[in-house]
Design a protein around this motif. Structure first.
Motif, PDB file in Angstrom:
ATOM      1  N   ASP A   1      -1.830   3.283   1.116  1.00 19.89           N
ATOM      2  CA  ASP A   1      -1.989   1.822   1.120  1.00 19.89           C
ATOM      3  C   ASP A   1      -1.568   1.286  -0.246  1.00 19.89           C
ATOM      4  N   GLU A   2      -0.990   0.099  -0.269  1.00 15.78           N
ATOM      5  CA  GLU A   2      -0.648  -0.528  -1.548  1.00 15.78           C
ATOM      6  C   GLU A   2      -0.565  -2.041  -1.375  1.00 15.78           C
ATOM      7  N   VAL A   3      -0.599  -2.728  -2.476  1.00 14.77           N
ATOM      8  CA  VAL A   3      -0.453  -4.179  -2.478  1.00 14.77           C
ATOM      9  C   VAL A   3       0.960  -4.493  -2.967  1.00 14.77           C
ATOM     10  N   ARG A   4       1.700  -5.246  -2.155  1.00 13.26           N
ATOM     11  CA  ARG A   4       3.048  -5.696  -2.520  1.00 13.26           C
ATOM     12  C   ARG A   4       3.079  -7.210  -2.424  1.00 13.26           C
ATOM     13  N   ASP A   5       3.515  -7.837  -3.482  1.00 15.59           N
ATOM     14  CA  ASP A   5       3.616  -9.301  -3.514  1.00 15.59           C
ATOM     15  C   ASP A   5       2.317  -9.965  -3.057  1.00 15.59           C
TER      16      ASP A   5
ATOM     17  N   PRO B   1       8.577  10.127  -0.640  1.00 12.59           N
ATOM     18  CA  PRO B   1       7.628  10.670  -1.625  1.00 12.59           C
ATOM     19  C   PRO B   1       6.242  10.810  -0.998  1.00 12.59           C
ATOM     20  N   ASP B   2       5.464  11.754  -1.506  1.00  9.93           N
ATOM     21  CA  ASP B   2       4.124  12.004  -0.956  1.00  9.93           C
ATOM     22  C   ASP B   2       3.263  10.753  -0.927  1.00  9.93           C
ATOM     23  N   ASN B   3       3.384   9.903  -1.932  1.00 15.99           N
ATOM     24  CA  ASN B   3       2.536   8.716  -1.996  1.00 15.99           C
ATOM     25  C   ASN B   3       3.117   7.514  -1.251  1.00 15.99           C
TER      26      ASN B   3
ATOM     27  N   PRO C   1      -0.923  -1.481   4.641  1.00 15.71           N
ATOM     28  CA  PRO C   1      -1.611  -0.238   4.993  1.00 15.71           C
ATOM     29  C   PRO C   1      -0.618   0.893   5.263  1.00 15.71           C
ATOM     30  N   GLY C   2      -1.099   2.112   5.082  1.00 14.37           N
ATOM     31  CA  GLY C   2      -0.263   3.289   5.320  1.00 14.37           C
ATOM     32  C   GLY C   2       0.325   3.333   6.724  1.00 14.37           C
ATOM     33  N   ILE C   3      -0.413   2.850   7.724  1.00 11.22           N
ATOM     34  CA  ILE C   3       0.086   2.882   9.108  1.00 11.22           C
ATOM     35  C   ILE C   3       1.331   2.009   9.264  1.00 11.22           C
ATOM     36  N   ILE C   4       1.379   0.889   8.557  1.00 12.92           N
ATOM     37  CA  ILE C   4       2.573   0.035   8.593  1.00 12.92           C
ATOM     38  C   ILE C   4       3.729   0.760   7.927  1.00 12.92           C
ATOM     39  N   LYS C   5       3.434   1.466   6.836  1.00 13.32           N
ATOM     40  CA  LYS C   5       4.483   2.207   6.145  1.00 13.32           C
ATOM     41  C   LYS C   5       5.028   3.338   7.016  1.00 13.32           C
ATOM     42  N   LYS C   6       4.187   3.916   7.876  1.00 10.69           N
ATOM     43  CA  LYS C   6       4.666   4.930   8.820  1.00 10.69           C
ATOM     44  C   LYS C   6       5.617   4.296   9.826  1.00 10.69           C
TER      45      LYS C   6
END
Length: 90
Positions: free
Chosen positions: A30-34, A24-26, A39-44
């Motif tokens: 960046d987001e907070v989990r638990d 998904p685009d989003n 950060p977005g770079i980790i998600k990449k």
């Protein structure tokens, strides 16, 4: 000759999975989990790892090889429904 055939098969599998792998685009925001900032770079990095795992899974299925996750990968899948928020590997 045999090596080239293997690489060709890997490229076909990778291309097929790349077409199927959509986020998904989003997803990369960046987001907070638990309680941890992801950060977005980790998600990449996570996305790249998911694509590699998808290729490995396709290859194993094609050759009838059973594989499984263990340790942190299994823990993240069960406890967090994916990656452990403060971790960056499979």
């Amino acid at each position: 000759m045999r090596k080239n055939k293997f690489h060709k098969q890997l490229n076909i599998i990778s291309e097929r999975n790349r077409k199927l792998m959509q986020f998904p685009d989003n997803y990369f925001d960046d987001e907070v989990r638990d309680g941890f900032l992801v950060p977005g770079i980790i998600k990449k990095a996570w996305a790249a790892q998911i694509e590699v795992l998808s290729d490995i899974d396709a290859l194993c299925q094609r050759h009838g090889i059973r594989w499984f996750a263990d340790y942190g990968t299994l823990l993240g899948a069960v406890r967090h429904g994916g990656f452990i928020p403060w971790d960056d590997d499979l």
